[in-house]
Scaffold this motif. Structure first.
Motif, PDB file in Angstrom:
ATOM      1  N   UNK A  75      51.260  38.120  32.736  1.00  0.00           N
ATOM      2  CA  UNK A  75      50.575  39.057  33.606  1.00  0.00           C
ATOM      3  C   UNK A  75      49.540  38.643  34.429  1.00  0.00           C
ATOM      4  N   UNK A  76      48.698  37.812  34.025  1.00  0.00           N
ATOM      5  CA  UNK A  76      47.609  36.999  34.714  1.00  0.00           C
ATOM      6  C   UNK A  76      48.344  36.287  35.878  1.00  0.00           C
ATOM      7  N   UNK A  77      49.319  35.577  35.657  1.00  0.00           N
ATOM      8  CA  UNK A  77      49.889  35.058  36.930  1.00  0.00           C
ATOM      9  C   UNK A  77      50.648  35.811  37.694  1.00  0.00           C
ATOM     10  N   UNK A  78      50.990  37.139  37.454  1.00  0.00           N
ATOM     11  CA  UNK A  78      51.593  38.169  38.377  1.00  0.00           C
ATOM     12  C   UNK A  78      50.344  38.727  39.186  1.00  0.00           C
ATOM     13  N   UNK A  79      49.314  39.095  38.462  1.00  0.00           N
ATOM     14  CA  UNK A  79      48.382  39.726  39.122  1.00  0.00           C
ATOM     15  C   UNK A  79      47.631  38.545  40.234  1.00  0.00           C
ATOM     16  N   UNK A  80      47.673  37.255  39.841  1.00  0.00           N
ATOM     17  CA  UNK A  80      47.283  36.297  41.015  1.00  0.00           C
ATOM     18  C   UNK A  80      48.236  36.209  41.958  1.00  0.00           C
ATOM     19  N   UNK A  81      49.455  36.361  41.831  1.00  0.00           N
ATOM     20  CA  UNK A  81      50.505  36.088  43.053  1.00  0.00           C
ATOM     21  C   UNK A  81      50.479  37.427  43.668  1.00  0.00           C
ATOM     22  N   UNK A  82      50.091  38.488  43.248  1.00  0.00           N
ATOM     23  CA  UNK A  82      49.934  39.889  43.979  1.00  0.00           C
ATOM     24  C   UNK A  82      48.680  39.452  44.919  1.00  0.00           C
ATOM     25  N   UNK A  83      47.664  39.015  44.497  1.00  0.00           N
ATOM     26  CA  UNK A  83      46.359  38.636  45.353  1.00  0.00           C
ATOM     27  C   UNK A  83      46.499  37.912  46.362  1.00  0.00           C
ATOM     28  N   UNK A  84      47.436  36.719  45.879  1.00  0.00           N
ATOM     29  CA  UNK A  84      48.090  35.670  47.040  1.00  0.00           C
ATOM     30  C   UNK A  84      48.593  36.338  48.024  1.00  0.00           C
TER      31      UNK A  84
END
Length: 89
Positions: A75-84
């Motif tokens: 989930x943290x990786x998904x949030x980071x992808x969204x921010x990118x």
């Protein structure tokens, strides 16, 4: 070289770096998803029998906790992808 050319190269490199980071985060999302949803769920969940599923979770507490921790990383990786993606736009 002019400053406009240097600025353009820096911008292009920056976008390429962000895209590579997003790709790495997508790979993390895929691998952790396969582990937590595929392997851990396959070992713990018994379809149609909540009592057996609960017994498996209690019997394999470490696997359940590892699966949950890996899910949080996903989930943290998904949030980071969204921010990118928001930064790339």
């Amino acid at each position: 070289m002019s400053t406009a050319v240097m600025t353009e190269r820096t911008k292009e490199t920056s976008l390429r770096l962000k895209a590579r980071i997003a790709g790495a985060l997508y790979l993390i999302t895929i691998l952790t998803g396969i582990f937590s949803a595929g392997y851990v769920s396959g070992k713990l969940v018994v379809n149609g029998d909540a009592a057996a599923t609960a017994a498996n979770m209690l019997a394999h507490k470490g696997l359940f906790q590892l699966g949950f921790a890996v899910y949080l990383i996903e989930m943290a990786a998904r949030v980071a992808v969204t921010a990118l993606f928001l930064c790339l736009a």
